[in-house]
Design an enzyme around this catalytic site. Structure first.
Site, PDB file in Angstrom:
ATOM      1  CG  ASN A 180      29.977 -27.847  -6.308  1.00 20.71           C
ATOM      2  OD1 ASN A 180      30.405 -26.820  -5.786  1.00 20.71           O
ATOM      3  ND2 ASN A 180      29.159 -28.675  -5.667  1.00 20.71           N
TER       4      ASN A 180
ATOM      5  CB  THR B 179      20.619 -24.657  -4.500  1.00 18.51           C
ATOM      6  OG1 THR B 179      19.390 -24.984  -5.164  1.00 18.51           O
ATOM      7  CG2 THR B 179      21.707 -25.621  -4.983  1.00 18.51           C
TER       8      THR B 179
ATOM      9  CG  ASP C 263      33.357 -28.310  -3.558  1.00 11.05           C
ATOM     10  OD1 ASP C 263      34.140 -27.520  -3.013  1.00 11.05           O
ATOM     11  OD2 ASP C 263      32.472 -28.952  -2.949  1.00 11.05           O
TER      12      ASP C 263
ATOM     13  CG  ASP D  94      26.904 -29.842  -3.371  1.00 12.50           C
ATOM     14  OD1 ASP D  94      27.718 -29.064  -2.836  1.00 12.50           O
ATOM     15  OD2 ASP D  94      25.785 -29.483  -3.803  1.00 12.50           O
TER      16      ASP D  94
ATOM     17  CE  LYS E 198      26.331 -26.355  -5.015  1.00 14.26           C
ATOM     18  NZ  LYS E 198      25.776 -25.926  -3.736  1.00 14.26           N
TER      19      LYS E 198
HETATM   20  C1  LIG Z   1      34.789 -25.724  -7.955  1.00  9.05           C
HETATM   21  C2  LIG Z   1      34.793 -24.787  -6.779  1.00  9.05           C
HETATM   22  C3  LIG Z   1      33.451 -24.792  -6.039  1.00  9.05           C
HETATM   23  N1  LIG Z   1      35.046 -23.449  -7.258  1.00  9.05           N
HETATM   24  C4  LIG Z   1      36.175 -22.808  -6.877  1.00  9.05           C
HETATM   25  O1  LIG Z   1      36.974 -23.315  -6.151  1.00  9.05           O
HETATM   26  C5  LIG Z   1      36.330 -21.385  -7.401  1.00  9.05           C
HETATM   27  C6  LIG Z   1      36.579 -20.430  -6.259  1.00  9.05           C
HETATM   28  C7  LIG Z   1      37.466 -19.381  -6.808  1.00  9.05           C
HETATM   29  C8  LIG Z   1      38.042 -19.858  -8.119  1.00  9.05           C
HETATM   30  C9  LIG Z   1      37.520 -21.248  -8.371  1.00  9.05           C
HETATM   31  N2  LIG Z   1      38.534 -22.256  -8.115  1.00  9.05           N
HETATM   32  C10 LIG Z   1      39.403 -22.636  -9.113  1.00  9.05           C
HETATM   33  N3  LIG Z   1      39.484 -21.884 -10.238  1.00  9.05           N
HETATM   34  C11 LIG Z   1      40.338 -22.266 -11.217  1.00  9.05           C
HETATM   35  N4  LIG Z   1      40.451 -21.508 -12.351  1.00  9.05           N
HETATM   36  C12 LIG Z   1      39.946 -20.274 -12.669  1.00  9.05           C
HETATM   37  C13 LIG Z   1      38.987 -19.617 -11.861  1.00  9.05           C
HETATM   38  C14 LIG Z   1      38.504 -18.361 -12.254  1.00  9.05           C
HETATM   39  C15 LIG Z   1      38.965 -17.781 -13.430  1.00  9.05           C
HETATM   40  C16 LIG Z   1      38.393 -16.475 -13.868  1.00  9.05           C
HETATM   41  O2  LIG Z   1      37.410 -16.442 -14.565  1.00  9.05           O
HETATM   42  N5  LIG Z   1      38.912 -15.298 -13.511  1.00  9.05           N
HETATM   43  C17 LIG Z   1      40.063 -15.198 -12.682  1.00  9.05           C
HETATM   44  C18 LIG Z   1      38.238 -14.143 -14.050  1.00  9.05           C
HETATM   45  C19 LIG Z   1      39.094 -13.444 -15.075  1.00  9.05           C
HETATM   46  C20 LIG Z   1      38.318 -12.257 -15.642  1.00  9.05           C
HETATM   47  N6  LIG Z   1      37.826 -11.370 -14.566  1.00  9.05           N
HETATM   48  C21 LIG Z   1      37.081 -10.251 -15.157  1.00  9.05           C
HETATM   49  C22 LIG Z   1      36.988 -12.056 -13.574  1.00  9.05           C
HETATM   50  C23 LIG Z   1      37.716 -13.235 -12.934  1.00  9.05           C
HETATM   51  C24 LIG Z   1      39.901 -18.435 -14.228  1.00  9.05           C
HETATM   52  C25 LIG Z   1      40.389 -19.691 -13.848  1.00  9.05           C
HETATM   53  N7  LIG Z   1      41.099 -23.373 -11.141  1.00  9.05           N
HETATM   54  C26 LIG Z   1      41.062 -24.136 -10.018  1.00  9.05           C
HETATM   55  C27 LIG Z   1      40.218 -23.776  -8.960  1.00  9.05           C
HETATM   56  C28 LIG Z   1      40.171 -24.642  -7.708  1.00  9.05           C
HETATM   57  F1  LIG Z   1      38.996 -25.267  -7.628  1.00  9.05           F
HETATM   58  F2  LIG Z   1      41.158 -25.546  -7.781  1.00  9.05           F
HETATM   59  F3  LIG Z   1      40.348 -23.905  -6.614  1.00  9.05           F
END
Ligand SMILES: CC(C)NC(=O)[C@H]1CCC[C@H]1Nc1nc(Nc2ccc(C(=O)N(C)C3CCN(C)CC3)cc2)ncc1C(F)(F)F
Length: 282
Positions: A146, A177, A159, A141, A143
């Site tokens: 992730n 997708t 992920d 997966d 993309k």
């Molecule tokens: C791969 C997977 C499919 N994706 C996910 O899990 C996503 C789902 C929600 C967040 C993310 N999961 C993670 N995110 C981070 N760091 C992070 C995320 C977002 C911002 C950010 O830009 N803001 C807060 C911004 C700051 C500025 N404002 C304006 C908008 C939000 C900054 C740091 N670390 C570990 C994880 C993990 F993976 F461990 F959970």
């Protein structure tokens, strides 16, 4: 035994953490930035998974496999899963905090990445895939959604929800997708780690052009057809080195796809690899 690997890490609970700001929404619950109360005060991402959501989506087994796989991985371009615990309603994953956030948000903000930035991401992605395949893990997966970015902008695969131990046969209907699916998965055939080689080609294309190669926003069926035909077209803006690499990954026959070690040696990747810092006093 596998029980020990999937057994919740005893000592952790919600009380172990000071809650920080929400980082966003994951598939099955919110993600929070947290800090351990006890020294050393680690910053982590705490991902919540609602058990009811996992049951409703019939992904309990897949989630257990995701946890088991990710917990045993140690690579700088793979997001660490340090442990997990649960209460009656939720499972909590203690994940590495990626300071620069979600790669796909950068991609949509910029529209597309420069060749240098794309090549550096693909270099790191290839390192991570060599590591995963070395442990017989197929990601399946890959993309932009992730992928996360660490403190120094390094890429982190965040992920593992669709990863399996090779070879895999997908039983679940695919959600999300289709753009990254290789012909063998579109045709429901047995597949192996070469599906990640195809996805690496799609990712390279999307980084530089801002959209995946076989996308047809009007019809899903046409996307299938374009994938099965490998109907690959490049805009004139793409360098011949980049076109060469992508064309060697987006190959119908999985056996003909460029081996990952040859991706690392490809001129387009070598050209943009950061020069190793000169040794002190050099
Ligand atoms: C791969 C997977 C499919 N994706 C996910 O899990 C996503 C789902 C929600 C967040 C993310 N999961 C993670 N995110 C981070 N760091 C992070 C995320 C977002 C911002 C950010 O830009 N803001 C807060 C911004 C700051 C500025 N404002 C304006 C908008 C939000 C900054 C740091 N670390 C570990 C994880 C993990 F993976 F461990 F959970």
């Amino acid at each position: 035994s596998s029980v020990s690997r999937t057994y919740p890490t005893q000592e952790w609970s919600l009380h172990s953490f000071d809650m920080g700001r929400p980082l966003g929404k994951g598939k099955f619950g919110r993600v929070y930035m947290v800090r351990t109360k006890a020294a050393p005060k680690y910053i982590l991402a705490l991902k919540t998974l609602y058990k009811s959501e996992l049951v409703k989506n019939k992904v309990e087994k897949q989630t257990r496999r995701e946890i088991e796989i990710q917990q045993n991985l140690r690579h700088t371009n793979v997001l660490r899963l340090y442990g997990f615990f649960h209460d009656e309603k939720r499972i909590f994953l203690m994940l590495e905090f990626a300071a620069q956030g979600e790669l796909y948000k950068q991609l949509s903000k910029h529209g597309c990445f420069s060749e240098r930035r794309s090549a550096r991401y693909i270099d790191q992605m290839t390192d991570a895939l060599i590591y995963l395949h070395g442990k017989h893990v197929i990601h399946r997966d890959i993309k932009p959604e992730n992928l996360l970015l660490g403190m120094n902008g390094e890429l982190k695969i965040g992920d593992f929800g669709w990863s399996v131990h090779a070879p895999g046969l997908r039983r679940m209907t695919l959600c999300g997708t289709l753009d990254y699916l290789p012909p063998e998965m579109v045709e429901g055939k047995e597949h192996n780690e070469k599906v990640d080689y195809w996805a690496l080609g799609v990712l390279t294309y999307e980084f530089m052009i801002g959209a995946p190669p076989f996308e047809d926003r009007r019809s899903v069926n046409n996307t299938y057809a374009r994938i099965a035909k490998v109907d690959l077209k490049f805009p004139p803006t793409i360098s011949s080195d980049a076109k060469d690499l992508i064309s060697k990954l987006l190959v119908y026959d999985p056996k003909q796809r460029l081996p990952l070690k040859d991706v690392l040696r490809h001129p387009w990747i070598v050209k943009y690899r950061p020069k190793a810092a000169a040794p002190d006093g050099a």
